[in-house]
Scaffold this active site. Sequence first.
Site, PDB file in Angstrom:
ATOM      1  N   SER A  12      34.371  18.906  -2.551  1.00  0.00           N
ATOM      2  CA  SER A  12      33.678  20.155  -2.218  1.00  0.00           C
ATOM      3  C   SER A  12      34.327  20.839  -1.018  1.00  0.00           C
ATOM      4  O   SER A  12      34.191  22.042  -0.836  1.00  0.00           O
ATOM      5  CB  SER A  12      32.217  19.846  -1.883  1.00  0.00           C
ATOM      6  OG  SER A  12      32.185  18.932  -0.802  1.00  0.00           O
ATOM      7  N   CYS A  75      35.230  12.579  -4.003  1.00  0.00           N
ATOM      8  CA  CYS A  75      33.897  12.980  -3.545  1.00  0.00           C
ATOM      9  C   CYS A  75      32.888  12.008  -4.149  1.00  0.00           C
ATOM     10  O   CYS A  75      32.824  11.859  -5.373  1.00  0.00           O
ATOM     11  CB  CYS A  75      33.614  14.405  -4.037  1.00  0.00           C
ATOM     12  SG  CYS A  75      31.938  14.973  -3.708  1.00  0.00           S
ATOM     13  N   GLU A 153      33.724  18.923   8.843  1.00  0.00           N
ATOM     14  CA  GLU A 153      34.394  20.211   8.562  1.00  0.00           C
ATOM     15  C   GLU A 153      34.737  20.916   9.884  1.00  0.00           C
ATOM     16  O   GLU A 153      35.840  21.441  10.043  1.00  0.00           O
ATOM     17  CB  GLU A 153      33.487  21.113   7.706  1.00  0.00           C
ATOM     18  CG  GLU A 153      33.281  20.642   6.272  1.00  0.00           C
ATOM     19  CD  GLU A 153      34.377  21.064   5.298  1.00  0.00           C
ATOM     20  OE1 GLU A 153      35.065  22.079   5.537  1.00  0.00           O
ATOM     21  OE2 GLU A 153      34.547  20.362   4.274  1.00  0.00           O
ATOM     22  N   CYS A 189      30.629   8.959   1.831  1.00  0.00           N
ATOM     23  CA  CYS A 189      30.951  10.371   1.625  1.00  0.00           C
ATOM     24  C   CYS A 189      32.360  10.505   2.167  1.00  0.00           C
ATOM     25  O   CYS A 189      32.653   9.997   3.263  1.00  0.00           O
ATOM     26  CB  CYS A 189      29.992  11.260   2.403  1.00  0.00           C
ATOM     27  SG  CYS A 189      30.545  12.988   2.512  1.00  0.00           S
ATOM     28  N   HIS A 191      33.888  12.793   3.508  1.00  0.00           N
ATOM     29  CA  HIS A 191      34.010  13.490   4.801  1.00  0.00           C
ATOM     30  C   HIS A 191      33.898  12.517   5.982  1.00  0.00           C
ATOM     31  O   HIS A 191      34.435  12.797   7.053  1.00  0.00           O
ATOM     32  CB  HIS A 191      32.909  14.543   4.949  1.00  0.00           C
ATOM     33  CG  HIS A 191      33.191  15.842   4.256  1.00  0.00           C
ATOM     34  ND1 HIS A 191      33.092  15.991   2.895  1.00  0.00           N
ATOM     35  CD2 HIS A 191      33.578  17.052   4.749  1.00  0.00           C
ATOM     36  CE1 HIS A 191      33.399  17.243   2.569  1.00  0.00           C
ATOM     37  NE2 HIS A 191      33.685  17.904   3.672  1.00  0.00           N
TER      38      HIS A 191
HETATM   39  N1  DGL Z   1      32.700  14.837   0.403  1.00  0.00           N
HETATM   40  C1  DGL Z   1      31.582  14.775  -0.471  1.00  0.00           C
HETATM   41  C2  DGL Z   1      31.192  13.344  -0.786  1.00  0.00           C
HETATM   42  O1  DGL Z   1      32.010  12.460  -0.753  1.00  0.00           O
HETATM   43  C3  DGL Z   1      30.381  15.658  -0.300  1.00  0.00           C
HETATM   44  C4  DGL Z   1      30.230  16.614   0.835  1.00  0.00           C
HETATM   45  C5  DGL Z   1      29.249  17.722   0.485  1.00  0.00           C
HETATM   46  O2  DGL Z   1      29.715  18.714  -0.062  1.00  0.00           O
HETATM   47  O3  DGL Z   1      28.048  17.570   0.726  1.00  0.00           O
HETATM   48  O4  DGL Z   1      30.067  13.056  -1.138  1.00  0.00           O
END
Ligand code: DGL
Length: 269
Positions: A12, A75, A153, A189, A191
């Site tokens: 995302s 993701c 981010e 996640c 991120h």
């Molecule tokens: N990076 C994504 C994950 O691994 C999701 C981040 C998002 O868009 O909420 O779940």
Amino acid sequence: MTDMRPILFFDSGVGGLSVLGPTRALLPRAPFVYVADSAGFPYGTKSEEEIAARVPALLGRLAERYHPRLIVIACNTASTIALAAVRTALDLPIVGTVPAIKPAAAISVTRAIGVLGTDATVRQPYVDDLTARFAGDCLVLRHGSAELVMLAEAKLRGAATDPARYAAVLDGLLGQPGGERIDTVVLACTHFPLVEAELSAAAAKAGGRTIHFVDGGAGIARRIAALTQGQQWPEDPGEGRAIFTRADADIVALMPALADYGLSRLEPF
Ligand code: DGL
């Protein structure tokens, strides 16, 4: 003819860079396309129906456009909801990213594990299943955080982020009953490995604990290498390409971080 087909990474936002990093290290001659679905960001606060409708359709379009040899859904939210549907729809290897509960259970000494993901990921039956299969003898606590996605981010845009915000997110997990026993936290996640240093610092401050953070990046990179073993790679793969599904001002601020991952060509969606 040299096989120039890329490996396509999909997330995302910038989270997938935490999977791209170890993959580039293992496969330095692989051409990469990185797609951030910024028009759909964030995924973690969306419903299962929205993710299930959006991700397979978008990946279908991207597969037609970029002819990848393999797609990595970098993701956890998209993978735990839509991996099976994407595999059914597309006739090419699809590697997903699912919470690294198995490796976490393998190293936890206290037999208490935390799973930090998005709200959508931590409520998935996929996580119940991984827990039952690999961590049946562990206390497994979960916490969903949209805040941590935003912090990652912001960090990659070069913005300063407040350490107190990482501490508050971690407290949402470790502050649960039994959370004081947790010695291993799954960053569920993509991120979150991008802010692992900040999370470690917050854990150290909150009572001097050493928490092991575990994510799937290195394992996924090995899986990609295994699936592409014996394939031909170009001598010079060229610069990686980054595509955002919605163009906005934030992308300019992300350019230096993208370049650190070899993505210095920005292409329109
Ligand atoms: N990076 C994504 C994950 O691994 C999701 C981040 C998002 O868009 O909420 O779940």
